[in-house]
Design a protein around this motif. Structure first.
Motif, PDB file in Angstrom:
ATOM      1  N   TYR A 180       1.024  -1.600  -0.143  1.00 42.62           N
ATOM      2  CA  TYR A 180      -0.180  -0.242   0.295  1.00 42.62           C
ATOM      3  C   TYR A 180       1.100   0.517  -0.122  1.00 42.62           C
ATOM      4  CZ  TYR A 180      -4.270  -2.703   1.284  1.00 42.62           C
ATOM      5  OH  TYR A 180      -4.862  -3.810   1.321  1.00 42.62           O
ATOM      6  N   LEU A 181       1.979   1.014   0.868  1.00 44.87           N
ATOM      7  CA  LEU A 181       2.787   2.321   1.032  1.00 44.87           C
ATOM      8  C   LEU A 181       3.177   2.667  -0.454  1.00 44.87           C
ATOM      9  CD1 LEU A 181       4.631   1.958   4.337  1.00 44.87           C
ATOM     10  CD2 LEU A 181       2.185   3.582   3.667  1.00 44.87           C
ATOM     11  N   ALA A 182       4.576   1.519  -1.179  1.00 46.25           N
ATOM     12  CA  ALA A 182       4.367   2.058  -2.403  1.00 46.25           C
ATOM     13  C   ALA A 182       4.036   2.252  -2.902  1.00 46.25           C
ATOM     14  CB  ALA A 182       5.385   0.493  -2.921  1.00 46.25           C
ATOM     15  N   LEU A 183       2.703   1.280  -3.345  1.00 47.02           N
ATOM     16  CA  LEU A 183       1.643   2.068  -4.470  1.00 47.02           C
ATOM     17  C   LEU A 183       1.088   3.762  -4.556  1.00 47.02           C
ATOM     18  CD1 LEU A 183      -0.401   1.364  -7.149  1.00 47.02           C
ATOM     19  CD2 LEU A 183      -2.351   0.437  -5.160  1.00 47.02           C
ATOM     20  N   ALA A 184       1.002   4.215  -3.393  1.00 49.87           N
ATOM     21  CA  ALA A 184       0.443   5.199  -2.872  1.00 49.87           C
ATOM     22  C   ALA A 184       1.722   6.347  -3.359  1.00 49.87           C
ATOM     23  CB  ALA A 184      -0.371   5.368  -1.562  1.00 49.87           C
ATOM     24  N   GLY A 185       2.881   6.118  -3.124  1.00 51.05           N
ATOM     25  CA  GLY A 185       4.435   6.608  -2.906  1.00 51.05           C
ATOM     26  C   GLY A 185       4.472   7.004  -4.392  1.00 51.05           C
ATOM     27  N   LEU A 186       3.873   5.961  -5.290  1.00 51.85           N
ATOM     28  CA  LEU A 186       3.818   6.323  -6.839  1.00 51.85           C
ATOM     29  C   LEU A 186       3.407   6.966  -7.528  1.00 51.85           C
ATOM     30  CD1 LEU A 186       5.448   5.216  -9.391  1.00 51.85           C
ATOM     31  CD2 LEU A 186       4.467   2.725  -9.316  1.00 51.85           C
ATOM     32  N   ALA A 187       1.705   6.555  -6.469  1.00 55.22           N
ATOM     33  CA  ALA A 187       0.369   7.869  -7.340  1.00 55.22           C
ATOM     34  C   ALA A 187       0.777   8.718  -6.885  1.00 55.22           C
ATOM     35  CB  ALA A 187      -0.945   6.560  -6.710  1.00 55.22           C
ATOM     36  N   ALA A 188       1.594   9.416  -5.945  1.00 50.11           N
ATOM     37  CA  ALA A 188       1.947  10.457  -5.498  1.00 50.11           C
ATOM     38  C   ALA A 188       3.079  11.098  -6.278  1.00 50.11           C
ATOM     39  CB  ALA A 188       1.948  10.990  -3.776  1.00 50.11           C
ATOM     40  N   HIS A 189       3.506  10.469  -6.822  1.00 47.28           N
ATOM     41  CA  HIS A 189       4.857  11.055  -7.078  1.00 47.28           C
ATOM     42  C   HIS A 189       4.464  11.300  -8.906  1.00 47.28           C
ATOM     43  CE1 HIS A 189       9.590  11.227  -9.141  1.00 47.28           C
ATOM     44  NE2 HIS A 189       8.635  10.328 -10.017  1.00 47.28           N
ATOM     45  N   GLN A 190       3.583  10.599  -9.512  1.00 41.23           N
ATOM     46  CA  GLN A 190       3.062  10.529 -10.526  1.00 41.23           C
ATOM     47  C   GLN A 190       1.679  11.241 -11.074  1.00 41.23           C
ATOM     48  OE1 GLN A 190       1.285   6.406 -11.657  1.00 41.23           O
ATOM     49  NE2 GLN A 190       3.310   6.763 -13.314  1.00 41.23           N
ATOM     50  N   GLY A 191       1.924  12.852  -9.261  1.00 45.35           N
ATOM     51  CA  GLY A 191       0.671  13.824  -8.855  1.00 45.35           C
ATOM     52  C   GLY A 191      -1.008  13.295  -9.057  1.00 45.35           C
ATOM     53  N   ASP A 192      -1.034  12.186  -9.085  1.00 49.51           N
ATOM     54  CA  ASP A 192      -2.265  11.601  -8.692  1.00 49.51           C
ATOM     55  C   ASP A 192      -2.720  11.715  -7.050  1.00 49.51           C
ATOM     56  OD1 ASP A 192      -4.729  10.338  -8.713  1.00 49.51           O
ATOM     57  OD2 ASP A 192      -3.947   8.476 -10.767  1.00 49.51           O
ATOM     58  N   THR A 193      -2.436  12.608  -6.745  1.00 54.74           N
ATOM     59  CA  THR A 193      -2.906  12.595  -5.157  1.00 54.74           C
ATOM     60  C   THR A 193      -4.589  11.664  -4.958  1.00 54.74           C
ATOM     61  OG1 THR A 193      -2.228  14.481  -5.004  1.00 54.74           O
ATOM     62  CG2 THR A 193      -3.567  14.034  -4.026  1.00 54.74           C
ATOM     63  N   ALA A 194      -5.279  12.095  -5.286  1.00 54.11           N
ATOM     64  CA  ALA A 194      -6.750  11.254  -5.098  1.00 54.11           C
ATOM     65  C   ALA A 194      -6.448   9.565  -5.164  1.00 54.11           C
ATOM     66  CB  ALA A 194      -8.075  11.619  -5.986  1.00 54.11           C
TER      67      ALA A 194
END
Length: 528
Positions: free
Chosen positions: A41-55
């Motif tokens: 979960y932490l890795a997926l959330a971090g990658l989504a945030a890195h790509q600008g997909d905060t939602a």
């Protein structure tokens, strides 16, 4: 520790290879097959945030929190990145799901609540006084929103006028205490338990919020006892004595949550500095001097990060040191000593150190060159010193404040600080002083005094910093800059430009004068 599942390891490999889209899909697949594996979960959330997909990142962390019910350690690990995602948000309407996210983070007493103050305030502007997020916000954060301050003052004045004791009273009293009663005085003095809204109370009601306020009042008594017992090596003189009086009256900052405990060896961090002479670094275990530790946040952070360090923290304010010592004792920090004294008299400690830090201190001295020279004389050959200094360009609003304060004759006491704040809060957005409203320091007595009423401060240009470093016999080996500042630097000078070239930073700052609105922070090394 639970072994990582194969799908997760595959996703990691894709991420390291820069195949981020595939990695994100692989992390999602990993969670489908291994839904209880928290790092996924932490890795997926971090990658989504890195790509600008905060939602999407928020959705992943919400799912992780739901999965981690009953696991306090896991929930804390999830709330930390959740808080980082929430902090920059500025909602323009009520969002119950966002309120629940903020509330979950504010309820975690191991997280620093203050970065969430602005997002919580933006949300609470659209809520009535019965919203459960209010007491969490008021007891955990210091408000930094002018519109919320207006609302809180109106609520306080209504309570003092009626003498009512609604459920929100103790939380509002905690907020008033934390900001050191920075709001304008009410038209009529409060009575009963409402007295806690304008002064430290001597009596308390029932319930957790009142108990917490009673604890805060007791802590002040403990600090006075600790201050009297602190060892000292040299009484401050001259301007140092004036600065001392400021911080005895108003220790700054009075932080709440401790630094995150990031256990790691400190020496490899020094070895990673881009310009450091690794062979010349002193061997571990390292001794560290914090020259001007204030209320101890940095000193405690270092001591907890690497228990092998021997940390000595000095400051000219006994009140600040007592706050730091109380916090260190509460956290069980044992590799940290505190001394009362003046940086100019460090030779009286009769000790040498491998590393020294001085954050936001030298620029308050009458002769910063002499202060740095005193610090450098305590360093062993090859030793490291980290400094943080005010930027001349970024402090332009503060210089404007100094001029306005002198013009109006406001004194550096509680009444003068309140009068200055009342003036600034009425100014239009395009007034130079209006920028001060963006500083967290503007919203407490001690913070506002440090921000705009300081006894003395010097502001630096990059050429002046270069001269200061060279004059002390030091060599620049590292430069700390925010991601935004680094992006501006490489945008101006290209990806191969040397971030240790201060003349290049001077050019960048000329176009972005508030890039170092905090401080300019850098590392130097003493020659062998």
């Amino acid at each position: 520790m639970r072994a990582a599942p194969e799908p997760f390891l595959h996703a990691q490999q894709l991420a390291r290879a820069g195949r981020l889209g595939e990695a994100r899909a692989a992390y999602a697949h990993s969670l489908e097959t291994h839904p209880d594996f928290l790092p996924g979960y932490l890795a997926l959330a971090g990658l989504a945030a890195h790509q600008g997909d905060t939602a999407a990142a928020l959705a992943v962390l919400r799912a992780a929190l739901a999965r981690a019910q009953g696991n306090a350690a896991a929930r804390h690990a999830i709330r930390r990145p959740l808080a980082e995602l929430l902090a920059p948000l500025r909602p323009t309407s009520w969002d119950a799901r966002l309120a629940a996210d903020i509330g979950a983070c504010l309820a975690d007493d191991q997280l620093d609540p203050q970065p969430l103050a602005r997002v919580a305030a933006a949300l609470l502007l659209h809520a009535d006084d019965r919203e459960p997020l209010w007491p969490l916000f008021l007891t955990r954060c210091i408000n930094t929103d002018p519109a919320i301050e207006t609302r809180l003052v109106a609520l306080r004045d209504a309570l003092t006028a009626t003498g009512d004791t609604p459920p929100l009273l103790p939380a509002l009293a905690l907020q008033a205490f934390a900001s050191q009663y920075v709001w304008p005085a009410p038209d009529q003095p409060p009575t009963g338990l409402a007295e806690a809204l304008v002064q430290p109370p001597t009596r308390f009601g029932e319930g957790p919020a009142w108990q917490l306020l009673a604890q805060r009042v007791r802590e002040a008594t403990v600090e006075r006892e600790l201050a009297a017992a602190l060892p000292g090596f040299a009484a401050p003189q001259g301007l140092s004595a004036q600065v001392q009086r400021q911080y005895e009256a108003h220790p700054y900052p009075r932080w709440q949550a401790p630094p995150a405990s990031r256990r790691t060896d400190f020496r490899p961090l020094l070895e990673a500095l881009p310009g450091v002479d690794r062979a010349g670094l002193p061997p571990a275990p390292l001794s560290v001097l914090i020259a001007g530790c204030g209320t101890g946040y940095e000193a405690i952070d270092l001591a907890r990060m690497d228990p092998s360090l021997s940390v000595t923290a000095i400051d000219l304010s006994r009140a600040s040191l007592a706050f730091a010592q109380r916090k260190a004792q509460e956290l069980g920090v044992t590799n940290l000593r505190f001394f009362h004294g003046d940086i100019l008299a460090l030779d009286r400690l009769d000790e040498t150190f491998d590393v020294a830090t001085s954050t936001g201190v030298l620029h308050h001295m009458a002769n910063p060159h002499a202060g740095l020279a005193s610090i450098v004389r305590t360093l062993r050959p090859g030793g490291i010193v980290r400094l943080a200094l005010y930027s001349r360009r970024a402090r332009a609003p503060v210089r404007a404040a100094h001029a306005r304060i002198a013009e109006r004759g406001w004194q550096a006491d509680d009444a003068g600080i309140r009068a200055f704040r009342a003036h600034v809060l009425t100014l239009p957005e395009d007034d130079p002083l209006a920028l001060l409203r963006q500083s967290d320091d503007f919203y407490s007595i001690s913070g506002c005094r440090d921000l705009a009423f300081h006894v003395h401060e010097h502001h630096y240009t990059f050429p002046e910093i270069a001269a200061l470093v060279a004059g002390a016999g030091l060599r620049l080996v590292g430069f700390d800059a925010s991601p935004e500042a680094l992006a501006r630097f490489h945008e101006a000078h290209g990806p191969g430009a040397d971030p240790l070239d201060l003349s290049l930073w001077d050019e960048v700052e000329a176009h972005h004068p508030y890039l170092f609105a905090g401080m300019i922070q850098f590392w130097c090394q003493l020659a062998m």
